[in-house]
Design a protein around this motif. Structure first.
Motif, mmCIF file in Angstrom:
data_model
loop_
_atom_site.group_PDB
_atom_site.id
_atom_site.type_symbol
_atom_site.label_atom_id
_atom_site.label_comp_id
_atom_site.label_asym_id
_atom_site.label_seq_id
_atom_site.Cartn_x
_atom_site.Cartn_y
_atom_site.Cartn_z
ATOM 1 N N GLY A 274 -58.301 21.543 21.578
ATOM 2 C CA GLY A 274 -58.443 22.730 20.725
ATOM 3 C C GLY A 274 -59.897 23.186 20.631
ATOM 4 O O GLY A 274 -60.191 24.385 20.710
ATOM 5 N N GLU A 275 -60.810 22.215 20.451
ATOM 6 C CA GLU A 275 -62.229 22.576 20.400
ATOM 7 C C GLU A 275 -62.689 23.170 21.730
ATOM 8 O O GLU A 275 -63.475 24.126 21.756
ATOM 9 C CB GLU A 275 -63.061 21.342 20.050
ATOM 10 N N LEU A 276 -62.188 22.598 22.834
ATOM 11 C CA LEU A 276 -62.567 23.107 24.152
ATOM 12 C C LEU A 276 -62.091 24.543 24.335
ATOM 13 O O LEU A 276 -62.826 25.403 24.859
ATOM 14 C CB LEU A 276 -61.975 22.209 25.236
ATOM 15 N N VAL A 277 -60.870 24.839 23.907
ATOM 16 C CA VAL A 277 -60.338 26.198 24.008
ATOM 17 C C VAL A 277 -61.152 27.160 23.145
ATOM 18 O O VAL A 277 -61.469 28.283 23.551
ATOM 19 C CB VAL A 277 -58.849 26.214 23.620
ATOM 20 N N ALA A 287 -59.353 36.325 25.635
ATOM 21 C CA ALA A 287 -58.237 35.683 24.931
ATOM 22 C C ALA A 287 -57.883 34.384 25.647
ATOM 23 O O ALA A 287 -57.471 34.393 26.809
ATOM 24 C CB ALA A 287 -57.031 36.617 24.890
ATOM 25 N N VAL A 288 -58.066 33.267 24.966
ATOM 26 C CA VAL A 288 -57.708 31.950 25.505
ATOM 27 C C VAL A 288 -56.743 31.304 24.521
ATOM 28 O O VAL A 288 -57.095 31.059 23.359
ATOM 29 C CB VAL A 288 -58.949 31.057 25.718
ATOM 30 N N ARG A 289 -55.503 31.067 24.972
ATOM 31 C CA ARG A 289 -54.474 30.515 24.090
ATOM 32 C C ARG A 289 -54.176 29.070 24.456
ATOM 33 O O ARG A 289 -54.185 28.700 25.637
ATOM 34 C CB ARG A 289 -53.190 31.331 24.189
ATOM 35 N N LEU A 305 -58.369 11.564 29.209
ATOM 36 C CA LEU A 305 -59.669 11.989 29.714
ATOM 37 C C LEU A 305 -59.520 12.867 30.960
ATOM 38 O O LEU A 305 -60.179 13.902 31.086
ATOM 39 C CB LEU A 305 -60.535 10.765 30.036
ATOM 40 N N SER A 306 -58.629 12.469 31.877
ATOM 41 C CA SER A 306 -58.423 13.266 33.087
ATOM 42 C C SER A 306 -57.873 14.640 32.750
ATOM 43 O O SER A 306 -58.300 15.662 33.311
ATOM 44 C CB SER A 306 -57.478 12.533 34.043
ATOM 45 N N ALA A 307 -56.900 14.698 31.824
ATOM 46 C CA ALA A 307 -56.331 15.988 31.438
ATOM 47 C C ALA A 307 -57.387 16.878 30.800
ATOM 48 O O ALA A 307 -57.475 18.079 31.093
ATOM 49 C CB ALA A 307 -55.159 15.772 30.482
ATOM 50 N N TYR A 308 -58.221 16.292 29.960
ATOM 51 C CA TYR A 308 -59.282 17.069 29.312
ATOM 52 C C TYR A 308 -60.243 17.637 30.348
ATOM 53 O O TYR A 308 -60.601 18.817 30.304
ATOM 54 C CB TYR A 308 -60.019 16.178 28.317
ATOM 55 N N GLU A 330 -51.432 25.312 28.605
ATOM 56 C CA GLU A 330 -50.159 24.803 28.113
ATOM 57 C C GLU A 330 -50.102 23.289 28.284
ATOM 58 O O GLU A 330 -50.406 22.770 29.367
ATOM 59 C CB GLU A 330 -48.989 25.454 28.858
ATOM 60 N N LEU A 331 -49.719 22.593 27.230
ATOM 61 C CA LEU A 331 -49.471 21.154 27.254
ATOM 62 C C LEU A 331 -48.011 20.938 26.884
ATOM 63 O O LEU A 331 -47.580 21.329 25.788
ATOM 64 C CB LEU A 331 -50.383 20.421 26.265
ATOM 65 N N HIS A 332 -47.249 20.324 27.777
ATOM 66 C CA HIS A 332 -45.816 20.099 27.536
ATOM 67 C C HIS A 332 -45.541 18.600 27.595
ATOM 68 O O HIS A 332 -45.627 17.977 28.648
ATOM 69 C CB HIS A 332 -44.974 20.839 28.574
ATOM 70 N N TYR A 333 -45.271 18.019 26.414
ATOM 71 C CA TYR A 333 -44.979 16.590 26.332
ATOM 72 C C TYR A 333 -43.483 16.373 26.556
ATOM 73 O O TYR A 333 -42.644 16.989 25.878
ATOM 74 C CB TYR A 333 -45.351 16.050 24.951
ATOM 75 N N THR A 334 -43.141 15.510 27.508
ATOM 76 C CA THR A 334 -41.748 15.114 27.720
ATOM 77 C C THR A 334 -41.617 13.623 27.439
ATOM 78 O O THR A 334 -42.573 12.966 27.014
ATOM 79 C CB THR A 334 -41.309 15.426 29.163
ATOM 80 N N GLN A 335 -40.433 13.088 27.692
ATOM 81 C CA GLN A 335 -40.189 11.686 27.398
ATOM 82 C C GLN A 335 -41.061 10.755 28.235
ATOM 83 O O GLN A 335 -41.494 9.704 27.770
ATOM 84 C CB GLN A 335 -38.702 11.358 27.633
#
Length: 400
Positions: A274-277, A287-289, A305-308, A330-335
């Protein structure tokens, strides 16, 4: 032999005594020529004064240093009287000597090379104007002499100016190369320091946990056979050895990175997305969502860390290749996985060839592969550019 002779010639030209010696020889040659040409039309003292006024200033071209490296003030101070005397000797009195012409050309060349360029042009201009305006009123011999002097004066000033521009370009080019090499080295050192910090914070943490858990299992497992205890002990010893070797490697990396300010902050993770966005939105005024789907949960530190870092690099590339375009993160958490998408809505997709191989797509793919994930990048279907990454993120069961 040629190289040695060239070096010796340059040494002679740069000697402090060369300008006075050249002025003396030119003055003597001019005086001898006037004595041979004397016909009584012009008083000899006046002719000698004009000849010496053209040749003597050559002695000041070195400015007390060298002929090739005179200061701007000494060069201007020598070129002005030499040009004025040469013009008077040429136009009204017609007593310009060959030695005076040589002295004039040297003065104009030095003025163009070491003095103000405008001054060299202004000093050569009267000779050109005189050749154009007065050529019709002179005899054939006088016209040839006038045109020859004008052409030689213009060429001398022009070559001096060209040499000055070339020297300036070489100095600027050398300075730019030195700055670029310094920046490249600084960036490489910073990258090595960052890699060392990430290795310490992520990999070293896991290795130390292996050592602790092996030792704990050996001491707390009831009824553990002796062979099992020995195996746990060997696992702990191997983990501690690996940790020691890794610390040595980190020491080498940090030594190579040079003295850097210690960074005690923890490595960023998905909590800081969130801070990075927000930072990207403030930096680009676009506009950055941030869109998050699924139940948010803590993941492996290496995955976070890699995702960031991938999101960080993707936002940087969007600002660089599609400035002002809206961006969706977009971050989509699955099982069992985390799916990451970064898409900009630029007017045209920016080619992946434009991204730096070390810090662009290749670096992002390596980060994803390092933690068992994969990354895809390319033009989006509806325009813009899309980066998609998938990371393994199984639900972890925490011990009570």
């Amino acid at each position: 032999m040629r190289a040695g002779g060239h070096i010796r010639m340059r040494g002679v030209l740069r000697h402090p005594r060369t300008p006075p010696a050249a002025a003396a020889l030119l003055s003597l040659a001019a005086a001898v020529e006037l004595l041979l040409r004397a016909n009584g039309d012009i008083p000899l003292p006046l002719a000698l004064s004009l000849a010496l006024g053209t040749t003597v200033p050559v002695a000041a071209l070195g400015g007390g240093a060298t002929l090739g490296r005179g200061s701007r003030s000494s060069t201007s101070g020598a070129a002005l009287p030499a040009s004025a005397a040469a013009m008077l000797a040429l136009a009204p009195f017609h007593v310009l000597t060959l030695a005076g012409l040589c002295a004039l050309l040297v003065a104009l060349h030095q003025a163009g090379r070491h003095g103000p360029r405008l001054l060299a042009v202004l000093l050569a201009l009267p000779f050109v104007v005189y050749a154009v305006t007065a050529a019709s009123a002179e005899g054939a011999g006088e016209r040839v002499m006038t045109v020859l002097v004008a052409v030689c004066a213009g060429v001398a000033a022009g070559t001096g100016i060209a040499r000055s521009a070339r020297d300036t370009a070489l100095v600027n080019s050398a300075a730019e190369r030195a700055i670029a090499e310094t920046l490249h080295e600084h960036a490489a050192r910073g990258e090595r320091a960052r890699i060392a910090r990430e290795l310490h914070d992520v990999v070293a943490h896991h290795i130390s946990m292996i050592a602790v858990q092996a030792e704990t299992a050996r001491l707390t497992t009831a009824g553990l056979p002796t062979a099992g205890a020995e195996r746990f002990l060997a696992i702990g010893d191997t983990a501690r050895t690996a940790l020691t070797e890794m610390r040595r490697l980190l020491g080498v990396l940090r030594e190579d990175a040079g003295p850097v300010t210690p960074d005690r902050r923890p490595q960023p993770g998905l909590e800081q997305i969130g801070e990075l966005v927000d930072e990207a939105r403030d930096a680009s005024a676009a506009a950055v969502r941030l869109i998050v789907e699924g139940p948010v949960r803590p993941l492996d530190p290496g995955v976070e860390l890699s995702a960031y870092r991938i999101v960080q690099e993707a936002l940087t590339n969007s600002r660089r290749h599609a400035p002002g375009a809206p961006v969706d993160v977009e971050l989509h958490y699955t099982q069992d996985a985390l799916r990451l998408r970064v898409r900009d809505n630029g007017p045209s997709p920016h080619s992946s060839d434009g991204l730096d191989a070390g810090h662009g797509l290749l670096g992002m793919r390596e980060r994803a592969t390092m933690v068992g994930g994969e990354l895809r990048a390319g033009p989006a279907r509806r325009g813009g550019f899309l980066i998609e990454a998938t990371f393994p993120a199984p639900v972890r069961e925490h011990a009570a």
